[in-house]
Write a protein that holds these residues in place. Structure first.
Motif, short mmCIF file in Angstrom:
data_model
loop_
_atom_site.label_atom_id
_atom_site.label_comp_id
_atom_site.label_asym_id
_atom_site.label_seq_id
_atom_site.Cartn_x
_atom_site.Cartn_y
_atom_site.Cartn_z
N PHE A 292 0.87 -1.36 -0.08
CA PHE A 292 -0.13 -0.16 -0.25
C PHE A 292 1.06 1.65 0.08
O PHE A 292 1.73 1.34 0.87
N GLN A 293 0.44 1.95 -1.25
CA GLN A 293 1.45 3.31 -1.23
C GLN A 293 0.69 4.43 0.08
O GLN A 293 -0.63 4.65 -1.02
N PRO A 294 0.90 4.78 0.86
CA PRO A 294 0.43 6.43 1.16
C PRO A 294 0.51 7.36 0.30
O PRO A 294 1.29 7.86 0.04
N HIS A 295 -0.66 7.88 0.55
CA HIS A 295 -0.41 9.17 0.05
C HIS A 295 0.71 10.62 0.87
O HIS A 295 -0.12 10.50 1.91
N PRO A 296 1.24 10.69 -0.51
CA PRO A 296 2.05 12.16 0.36
C PRO A 296 2.13 13.16 1.06
O PRO A 296 2.85 13.51 1.95
N THR A 297 0.55 13.24 1.27
CA THR A 297 0.51 14.70 1.88
C THR A 297 -0.72 14.25 2.99
O THR A 297 -0.90 14.74 4.30
N ASP A 298 -1.46 12.81 3.62
CA ASP A 298 -2.23 11.83 3.86
C ASP A 298 -1.81 11.01 4.27
O ASP A 298 -2.18 9.95 3.41
N ARG A 299 -1.34 10.09 5.58
CA ARG A 299 -0.53 9.48 5.40
C ARG A 299 -1.73 8.57 6.04
O ARG A 299 -1.71 6.76 5.86
N ASP A 300 -3.02 9.09 5.85
CA ASP A 300 -4.22 8.29 6.79
C ASP A 300 -4.53 7.68 5.23
O ASP A 300 -6.23 6.80 5.50
N ARG A 301 -4.61 8.18 4.10
CA ARG A 301 -4.97 7.47 2.63
C ARG A 301 -4.35 6.92 2.05
O ARG A 301 -3.33 7.26 1.63
N VAL A 302 -4.68 5.77 1.49
CA VAL A 302 -4.05 4.73 0.39
C VAL A 302 -3.80 6.14 -1.00
O VAL A 302 -5.23 5.91 -1.36
N LEU A 303 -2.82 5.96 -1.84
CA LEU A 303 -2.76 6.37 -2.55
C LEU A 303 -3.34 4.94 -4.11
O LEU A 303 -3.92 5.03 -5.10
N SER A 304 -1.80 4.23 -3.62
CA SER A 304 -2.14 2.67 -4.46
C SER A 304 -2.07 1.51 -3.82
O SER A 304 -1.48 1.58 -3.28
N VAL A 305 -2.51 0.27 -4.53
CA VAL A 305 -1.72 -0.41 -4.22
C VAL A 305 -1.31 -1.60 -5.58
O VAL A 305 -1.74 -1.21 -6.39
N VAL A 306 -0.88 -2.21 -5.20
CA VAL A 306 0.23 -3.07 -5.67
C VAL A 306 0.30 -4.48 -5.18
O VAL A 306 1.37 -4.50 -3.84
N LYS A 307 0.07 -5.18 -6.07
CA LYS A 307 0.30 -6.68 -5.73
C LYS A 307 1.45 -7.38 -6.50
O LYS A 307 1.63 -7.18 -8.22
N VAL A 308 2.23 -8.01 -5.83
CA VAL A 308 3.58 -8.73 -6.14
C VAL A 308 3.49 -10.42 -5.84
O VAL A 308 3.04 -10.25 -4.89
N ARG A 309 3.58 -10.78 -6.87
CA ARG A 309 3.93 -12.20 -7.08
C ARG A 309 5.38 -12.70 -6.78
O ARG A 309 6.91 -12.11 -7.84
#
Length: 105
Positions: free
Chosen positions: A51-68
């Motif tokens: 989960f990549q947190p939003h740079p200005t609000d760590r309580d919000r998620v900016l993106s999600v990446v699924k990795v194998r």
């Protein structure tokens, strides 16, 4: 595992009813971790979710990446175990009862 920010939600959760809340109160082992900037999920031995947190609000998620990647999954499992073992056990049932009855302590 939860961060101290989750505790602010305990008062909101204490006013909720229903099957999901009952499962949360009775079916989970929860640990409170004070100093964690980690934000990931381990699906199995080879899949992780980052989960990549939003740079200005760590309580919000900016993106999600699924990795194998089994190596990454193993490393993150080790990180999770370290955080889990360092965390403080939290009894959500007790915490919610305390929020519902603040004068009883």
């Amino acid at each position: 595992m939860i961060s101290p920010r989750f505790m602010a939600l305990a008062s909101v959760l204490s006013h909720q009813e229903g099957e999901i809340l009952e499962k949360l109160k009775k079916g989970l082992d929860i640990r409170l971790v004070q100093n964690s900037n980690s934000c990931f999920g381990i699906v199995d031995d080879s899949i992780v979710v980052l989960f990549q947190p939003h740079p200005t609000d760590r309580d919000r998620v900016l993106s999600v990446v699924k990795v194998r990647d089994s190596g990454l999954a193993k490393n993150l499992k080790e990180e999770f175990d370290l955080l889990w073992n360092a965390g403080e056990k939290l009894d959500l049932q007790e915490e919610l009862e305390d929020k519902q009855n603040p004068g009883k302590n």
